[in-house]
Design a protein around this motif. Structure first.
Motif, PDB file in Angstrom:
ATOM      1  N   PRO A  17     -78.721  66.283  11.600  1.00  0.00           N
ATOM      2  CA  PRO A  17     -78.635  66.067  10.428  1.00  0.00           C
ATOM      3  C   PRO A  17     -77.530  65.189   9.916  1.00  0.00           C
ATOM      4  O   PRO A  17     -76.078  65.409  10.305  1.00  0.00           O
ATOM      5  CB  PRO A  17     -78.374  67.566   9.453  1.00  0.00           C
ATOM      6  N   LEU A  18     -77.834  64.295   9.235  1.00  0.00           N
ATOM      7  CA  LEU A  18     -76.841  63.242   8.563  1.00  0.00           C
ATOM      8  C   LEU A  18     -76.984  63.180   7.006  1.00  0.00           C
ATOM      9  O   LEU A  18     -77.990  63.149   6.375  1.00  0.00           O
ATOM     10  CB  LEU A  18     -76.893  61.914   9.049  1.00  0.00           C
ATOM     11  N   VAL A  19     -75.734  62.661   6.516  1.00  0.00           N
ATOM     12  CA  VAL A  19     -75.800  62.235   5.023  1.00  0.00           C
ATOM     13  C   VAL A  19     -75.531  60.928   4.655  1.00  0.00           C
ATOM     14  O   VAL A  19     -74.758  60.377   5.639  1.00  0.00           O
ATOM     15  CB  VAL A  19     -75.126  63.214   4.059  1.00  0.00           C
ATOM     16  N   ILE A  20     -76.355  60.119   3.974  1.00  0.00           N
ATOM     17  CA  ILE A  20     -75.843  58.758   3.662  1.00  0.00           C
ATOM     18  C   ILE A  20     -74.523  58.776   2.762  1.00  0.00           C
ATOM     19  O   ILE A  20     -74.684  59.013   1.561  1.00  0.00           O
ATOM     20  CB  ILE A  20     -77.025  58.051   2.881  1.00  0.00           C
ATOM     21  N   SER A  21     -73.527  58.434   3.384  1.00  0.00           N
ATOM     22  CA  SER A  21     -72.163  58.542   2.696  1.00  0.00           C
ATOM     23  C   SER A  21     -71.932  56.976   2.065  1.00  0.00           C
ATOM     24  O   SER A  21     -71.085  56.993   1.083  1.00  0.00           O
ATOM     25  CB  SER A  21     -71.039  58.937   3.723  1.00  0.00           C
ATOM     26  N   GLU A  22     -72.328  55.970   2.384  1.00  0.00           N
ATOM     27  CA  GLU A  22     -72.176  54.703   1.740  1.00  0.00           C
ATOM     28  C   GLU A  22     -73.332  53.799   2.219  1.00  0.00           C
ATOM     29  O   GLU A  22     -73.948  53.770   3.261  1.00  0.00           O
ATOM     30  CB  GLU A  22     -71.014  53.951   2.238  1.00  0.00           C
ATOM     31  N   ILE A  23     -73.842  52.994   0.969  1.00  0.00           N
ATOM     32  CA  ILE A  23     -74.823  51.749   1.254  1.00  0.00           C
ATOM     33  C   ILE A  23     -74.142  50.715   0.789  1.00  0.00           C
ATOM     34  O   ILE A  23     -73.686  50.638  -0.228  1.00  0.00           O
ATOM     35  CB  ILE A  23     -75.921  52.115   0.553  1.00  0.00           C
ATOM     36  N   ARG A  24     -74.251  49.486   1.618  1.00  0.00           N
ATOM     37  CA  ARG A  24     -73.755  48.287   1.333  1.00  0.00           C
ATOM     38  C   ARG A  24     -74.661  47.226   1.678  1.00  0.00           C
ATOM     39  O   ARG A  24     -75.556  47.179   2.617  1.00  0.00           O
ATOM     40  CB  ARG A  24     -72.532  48.053   1.940  1.00  0.00           C
ATOM     41  N   ALA A  25     -74.875  46.214   0.705  1.00  0.00           N
ATOM     42  CA  ALA A  25     -75.333  44.873   0.759  1.00  0.00           C
ATOM     43  C   ALA A  25     -74.701  44.106   1.571  1.00  0.00           C
ATOM     44  O   ALA A  25     -73.479  43.766   1.668  1.00  0.00           O
ATOM     45  CB  ALA A  25     -75.609  44.235  -0.606  1.00  0.00           C
ATOM     46  N   GLU A  26     -75.425  43.664   2.965  1.00  0.00           N
ATOM     47  CA  GLU A  26     -74.727  42.940   4.042  1.00  0.00           C
ATOM     48  C   GLU A  26     -75.057  41.522   3.859  1.00  0.00           C
ATOM     49  O   GLU A  26     -74.412  40.522   4.489  1.00  0.00           O
ATOM     50  CB  GLU A  26     -74.839  43.480   5.274  1.00  0.00           C
ATOM     51  N   ALA A  27     -76.281  41.179   3.435  1.00  0.00           N
ATOM     52  CA  ALA A  27     -76.942  39.686   3.444  1.00  0.00           C
ATOM     53  C   ALA A  27     -78.320  39.831   2.555  1.00  0.00           C
ATOM     54  O   ALA A  27     -78.429  41.025   2.107  1.00  0.00           O
ATOM     55  CB  ALA A  27     -77.320  39.396   4.547  1.00  0.00           C
ATOM     56  N   ASP A  28     -78.752  38.858   2.067  1.00  0.00           N
ATOM     57  CA  ASP A  28     -80.102  38.783   1.563  1.00  0.00           C
ATOM     58  C   ASP A  28     -81.120  39.816   2.372  1.00  0.00           C
ATOM     59  O   ASP A  28     -81.386  39.544   3.400  1.00  0.00           O
ATOM     60  CB  ASP A  28     -80.674  37.410   1.437  1.00  0.00           C
ATOM     61  N   GLY A  29     -81.549  40.811   1.658  1.00  0.00           N
ATOM     62  CA  GLY A  29     -82.497  41.792   2.364  1.00  0.00           C
ATOM     63  C   GLY A  29     -81.914  42.499   3.337  1.00  0.00           C
ATOM     64  O   GLY A  29     -82.826  43.224   4.138  1.00  0.00           O
ATOM     65  N   VAL A  30     -80.475  42.681   3.661  1.00  0.00           N
ATOM     66  CA  VAL A  30     -79.980  43.563   4.747  1.00  0.00           C
ATOM     67  C   VAL A  30     -79.099  44.409   3.785  1.00  0.00           C
ATOM     68  O   VAL A  30     -78.265  43.912   3.345  1.00  0.00           O
ATOM     69  CB  VAL A  30     -79.463  42.683   5.715  1.00  0.00           C
ATOM     70  N   ARG A  31     -79.095  45.865   4.165  1.00  0.00           N
ATOM     71  CA  ARG A  31     -78.246  46.855   3.813  1.00  0.00           C
ATOM     72  C   ARG A  31     -77.777  47.428   4.807  1.00  0.00           C
ATOM     73  O   ARG A  31     -78.617  47.902   6.012  1.00  0.00           O
ATOM     74  CB  ARG A  31     -78.791  47.712   2.575  1.00  0.00           C
ATOM     75  N   SER A  32     -76.554  47.956   4.825  1.00  0.00           N
ATOM     76  CA  SER A  32     -75.951  48.835   5.943  1.00  0.00           C
ATOM     77  C   SER A  32     -75.730  50.248   5.424  1.00  0.00           C
ATOM     78  O   SER A  32     -75.692  50.300   4.155  1.00  0.00           O
ATOM     79  CB  SER A  32     -74.808  48.300   6.517  1.00  0.00           C
ATOM     80  N   LEU A  33     -76.151  51.261   6.280  1.00  0.00           N
ATOM     81  CA  LEU A  33     -75.762  52.715   5.719  1.00  0.00           C
ATOM     82  C   LEU A  33     -74.793  53.152   6.660  1.00  0.00           C
ATOM     83  O   LEU A  33     -74.771  53.163   7.869  1.00  0.00           O
ATOM     84  CB  LEU A  33     -77.105  53.568   6.125  1.00  0.00           C
ATOM     85  N   ARG A  34     -73.770  53.929   6.079  1.00  0.00           N
ATOM     86  CA  ARG A  34     -73.068  54.627   6.832  1.00  0.00           C
ATOM     87  C   ARG A  34     -73.386  56.216   6.786  1.00  0.00           C
ATOM     88  O   ARG A  34     -73.513  56.589   5.801  1.00  0.00           O
ATOM     89  CB  ARG A  34     -71.317  54.635   6.153  1.00  0.00           C
ATOM     90  N   LEU A  35     -73.367  56.757   8.105  1.00  0.00           N
ATOM     91  CA  LEU A  35     -74.133  58.038   8.185  1.00  0.00           C
ATOM     92  C   LEU A  35     -72.687  58.921   8.805  1.00  0.00           C
ATOM     93  O   LEU A  35     -72.233  58.772   9.667  1.00  0.00           O
ATOM     94  CB  LEU A  35     -75.143  58.167   9.027  1.00  0.00           C
TER      95      LEU A  35
END
Ligand code: FES
Length: 349
Positions: free
Chosen positions: A50-68
């Motif tokens: 089980p993980l929680v999404i602690s941060e979402i960042r826009a990294e480029a057009d159409g790309v996001r990163s998720l910190r778990l």
């Protein structure tokens, strides 16, 4: 992932090209597989994480990163460069994403996802429906793209293919290896993590957006940056990997390890039928489609993830018939995403 070998018949131009290509790089392919064997196969990690999404960042057009992170904090299972997570989305879809944070980071995992408007829905779900604080479940990490210790490397990334490559670059740097990174993409705006890459030694990095060169890079152009005797690690679209494979024998590099982020092409496919034993239905698989695609039309819930034959999600027991194996299914299992029947087959589905 190790690319499948073409079947032995057919006369169309692209098929002939792939047969020539297969002969040209046969030794390299052996090296690739042998290297992978040395590093040990990917092992399934079946327990849910089980993980929680602690941060979402826009990294480029159409790309996001998720910190778990773990919901209550605490260390996560260890991982090595090239590892990925199987992410179980709230819809029930399972998708695989490379870990792209610093190697050895145990407090958080980081994955990055490009939104594919015409995809099967996993990336749209992540982009359009998931928010910081949401919980997901993952399995892994496991590693189907192991990074083997060496003295010199050329890393080649195409677009979102930078995700498994970034931790490898950092590991090579930490080990004091001689390395170069070539990063291609449609445009700078579409290429994630350019800011982080800007912190690397500039003399070792070449950023090559198509918009600034007019055409996608040829394999030889990419391989020209390899230190002598370098092992090449590449992740990107099929044309990039194919071009690297084709041009490798004329380069100073000594081997190619690659991972694609799309399903392998079907080469010289032949039609066959699959009986789904539990329902008694029979599905016709055309020459240019996979069994997984054909079955998915009558059974949308059929499980899959990598579509490249290695993750095991679509493996089902083979009840009768013979298959031409393309994936890693063992024993009496068949990988619906890549294996093809030599004639009619029946599966326990
Ligand atoms: S979907 Fe991964 S092995 Fe078929």
């Amino acid at each position: 992932m190790a690319e499948t070998r073409p079947e032995p018949t057919g006369t169309a131009g692209p098929n002939r090209l792939m047969r020539v290509l297969d002969r040209v790089v046969g030794g390299v392919e052996w090296l690739h597989r042998n290297s992978r064997r040395d590093a040990g196969p990917a092992r399934a990690v079946d327990h849910d994480l089980p993980l929680v999404i602690s941060e979402i960042r826009a990294e480029a057009d159409g790309v996001r990163s998720l910190r778990l992170s773990r919901p209550g904090g605490g260390p996560l299972p260890a991982w090595q460069p090239g590892a990925h997570l199987d992410v179980l989305l709230p819809s029930g879809r399972t998708r695989q994403y490379s870990l792209c944070g610093p190697p050895g980071e145990r407090r958080h995992y980081r994955i990055a996802v490009r939104r594919l408007a015409e995809g099967a829905g996993g990336s749209r779900e992540i982009h359009d429906e998931l928010c910081e604080g949401d919980r997901i479940v993952a399995r892994g990490p496991r590693n189907a793209f192991p990074f083997v210790r060496g003295r010199s490397y050329l890393f080649v990334a195409g677009g979102i293919g930078i995700t498994p490559i970034l931790p490898m670059v950092r590991a090579a740097r930490t080990r004091g290896a001689d390395w170069r990174l070539v990063y291609t993409g449609r445009s700078r705006a579409s290429m994630p993590f350019l800011g982080e890459i800007g912190d690397l030694p500039a003399e070792r990095v070449w950023i090559r957006p198509d918009t600034e060169f007019g055409v996608p890079a040829a394999g030889g152009e990419l391989l020209a940056h390899a230190p002598p005797g370098a092992a090449v690690y590449a992740c990107g679209p099929v044309p990039m990997i194919t071009s690297l494979r084709l041009d490798l024998p004329g380069s100073t590099a000594r081997g190619l390890h690659w991972e694609r982020f799309s399903a392998p092409p079907i080469i010289d496919g032949r039609a066959f039928s699959v009986e789904l034993a539990r329902s008694g239905r029979t599905v016709e698989v055309p020459a240019d489609r996979t069994a997984l695609d054909a079955i998915g039309e009558v059974m949308p819930e059929v499980a899959y993830s990598c579509r490249q034959g290695f993750c095991g999600t679509c493996h089902v027991p083979l009840l009768s018939g013979q298959v031409r194996r393309r994936g890693r299914a063992r024993g009496d299992d068949v990988a619906l995403c890549v294996d093809r029947g030599r004639g009619p087959i029946a599966v326990d589905l």
